[in-house]
Design a protein around this motif. Sequence first.
Motif, PDB file in Angstrom:
ATOM      1  N   GLU A 151      69.453  45.138  36.725  1.00 49.10           N
ATOM      2  CA  GLU A 151      69.086  46.414  37.344  1.00 49.10           C
ATOM      3  C   GLU A 151      69.510  47.588  36.462  1.00 49.10           C
ATOM      4  OE1 GLU A 151      67.034  48.353  40.232  1.00 49.10           O
ATOM      5  OE2 GLU A 151      67.408  46.203  40.302  1.00 49.10           O
ATOM      6  N   LEU A 152      70.729  47.524  35.930  1.00 49.10           N
ATOM      7  CA  LEU A 152      71.202  48.579  35.033  1.00 49.10           C
ATOM      8  C   LEU A 152      70.348  48.651  33.772  1.00 49.10           C
ATOM      9  CD1 LEU A 152      75.034  47.998  35.385  1.00 49.10           C
ATOM     10  CD2 LEU A 152      73.802  50.085  36.045  1.00 49.10           C
ATOM     11  N   ALA A 210      67.229  47.718  33.472  1.00 46.94           N
ATOM     12  CA  ALA A 210      65.872  48.175  33.812  1.00 46.94           C
ATOM     13  C   ALA A 210      65.806  49.687  33.952  1.00 46.94           C
ATOM     14  CB  ALA A 210      65.405  47.503  35.106  1.00 46.94           C
ATOM     15  N   THR A 211      66.854  50.294  34.499  1.00 43.80           N
ATOM     16  CA  THR A 211      66.839  51.743  34.679  1.00 43.80           C
ATOM     17  C   THR A 211      67.221  52.471  33.398  1.00 43.80           C
ATOM     18  OG1 THR A 211      69.123  51.880  35.429  1.00 43.80           O
ATOM     19  CG2 THR A 211      67.448  51.564  37.123  1.00 43.80           C
ATOM     20  N   GLU A 241      69.947  53.896  32.728  1.00 41.43           N
ATOM     21  CA  GLU A 241      70.835  55.039  32.954  1.00 41.43           C
ATOM     22  C   GLU A 241      71.949  54.657  33.915  1.00 41.43           C
ATOM     23  OE1 GLU A 241      68.352  57.637  36.087  1.00 41.43           O
ATOM     24  OE2 GLU A 241      67.404  57.437  34.136  1.00 41.43           O
ATOM     25  N   LEU A 297      74.053  54.367  37.207  1.00 38.18           N
ATOM     26  CA  LEU A 297      73.700  54.232  38.623  1.00 38.18           C
ATOM     27  C   LEU A 297      74.968  54.237  39.463  1.00 38.18           C
ATOM     28  CD1 LEU A 297      71.110  51.292  38.613  1.00 38.18           C
ATOM     29  CD2 LEU A 297      70.633  53.728  38.885  1.00 38.18           C
ATOM     30  N   ALA A 357      73.592  51.866  44.495  1.00 35.15           N
ATOM     31  CA  ALA A 357      72.157  51.900  44.190  1.00 35.15           C
ATOM     32  C   ALA A 357      71.508  50.519  44.195  1.00 35.15           C
ATOM     33  CB  ALA A 357      71.914  52.568  42.840  1.00 35.15           C
ATOM     34  N   SER A 393      77.338  52.176  34.071  1.00 42.08           N
ATOM     35  CA  SER A 393      76.339  52.091  33.009  1.00 42.08           C
ATOM     36  C   SER A 393      76.598  50.840  32.172  1.00 42.08           C
ATOM     37  CB  SER A 393      76.368  53.344  32.122  1.00 42.08           C
ATOM     38  OG  SER A 393      77.637  53.499  31.535  1.00 42.08           O
TER      39      SER A 393
END
Length: 121
Positions: A39-40, A42-43, A45, A47, A51, A86
């Motif tokens: 998830e980290l 994929a974003t 940035e 979180l 989140a 992050s």
Amino acid sequence: MTATTPGARDLAHPTRGEIRLEAVLHALSDPMRLRLVCELAATGEELPCSAVELPITKSTTTHHYRVLRESGVVRQCYRGTAKMTSLRRDDLETLFPGLLASVLGAAHRQEERAGDGRAQL
């Protein structure tokens, strides 16, 4: 861990030189922690910890974030009342070139297979 003594709102992190391969691999071996890292990644940035929704208790989620932080996979800091997380992509790539990309790619392929009912992440 870092040379500075963490205060009430500071969190201890290993320096780049203290990050060990076996600790990183251990941290990434758990499905919930791998899900957080995916998830980290994929974003791309920071979180807040809240989140990413996981099917586990808040205290267990906190444990997983701590394992990731203490192994050097993620960096966490407080921004106001939120604990932001992050991915330490640059540190991991410098120390273990290609490892993170390989693990994330394998996790993605496994997730795709899960649609066929053969595997789950």
